[in-house]
Design an enzyme around this catalytic site. Structure first.
Site, short mmCIF file in Angstrom:
data_model
loop_
_atom_site.label_atom_id
_atom_site.label_comp_id
_atom_site.label_asym_id
_atom_site.label_seq_id
_atom_site.Cartn_x
_atom_site.Cartn_y
_atom_site.Cartn_z
CE1 TYR A 102 18.01 67.50 28.36
CE2 TYR A 102 17.72 69.30 26.82
CZ TYR A 102 17.60 67.97 27.14
OH TYR A 102 17.07 67.11 26.22
CB CYS A 103 23.87 69.67 26.44
SG CYS A 103 24.61 69.97 24.83
N PRO A 104 20.96 70.44 24.62
CG PRO A 104 20.22 72.24 23.36
CD PRO A 104 20.95 71.89 24.61
N GLY B 137 21.30 65.92 24.33
CA GLY B 137 19.98 65.39 24.68
C GLY B 137 19.94 64.84 26.08
CG ASN B 138 21.83 62.87 29.57
OD1 ASN B 138 20.99 63.06 30.42
ND2 ASN B 138 22.72 61.89 29.65
#
Length: 126
Positions: free
Chosen positions: A90-92, A95-96
């Site tokens: 999950y990549c902040p 955001g996905n």
């Protein structure tokens, strides 16, 4: 960088400016693609159990057939609570979740931003 471009005659750094603007546009475009492309969400098998227990997902339903998660290299994403095919992380920033369908856009975003940072850092030395 904008002040630097305004102080120095534009004809000397036109090529550099075009490279920076092109990289910036490509990186923003790949960021939007990575952000808004669905990462490969698989429908999970609904398990009927008591509400107090946390359910563990072990199977997905694809075309009406029941498959194990390992068949699709799928994992559950804690942040989005979705089962993602070929889940990477999950990549902040994006955001996905990064999975099968948006992995190439995420890699393009990382590469173009890295190259853009290198070009800007190198242009400061000019």
């Amino acid at each position: 960088t904008l002040v630097f471009m305004l102080l120095v005659p534009m004809r000397d750094f036109l090529g550099l400016t075009l490279v920076i603007v092109t990289l910036l546009l490509i990186s923003l475009f790949s960021l939007c693609l990575a952000m808004y492309t669905e990462p490969g969400i698989l429908p999970i098998e609904q398990i009927r159990s008591s509400e107090s227990q946390r359910r563990r997902v072990t199977h997905v339903l694809v075309d009406g057939a029941r498959h194990e998660l390992s068949a699709f290299r799928a994992k559950m994403c804690r942040q989005t609570e979705n089962c993602v095919e070929e889940f990477d992380h999950y990549c902040p920033w994006v955001g996905n979740a990064v999975g099968r369908r948006n992995y190439r856009y995420f890699v393009a975003f990382i590469l173009t931003v890295s190259f853009l940072a290198f070009v800007v850092a190198a242009s400061v030395c000019l």
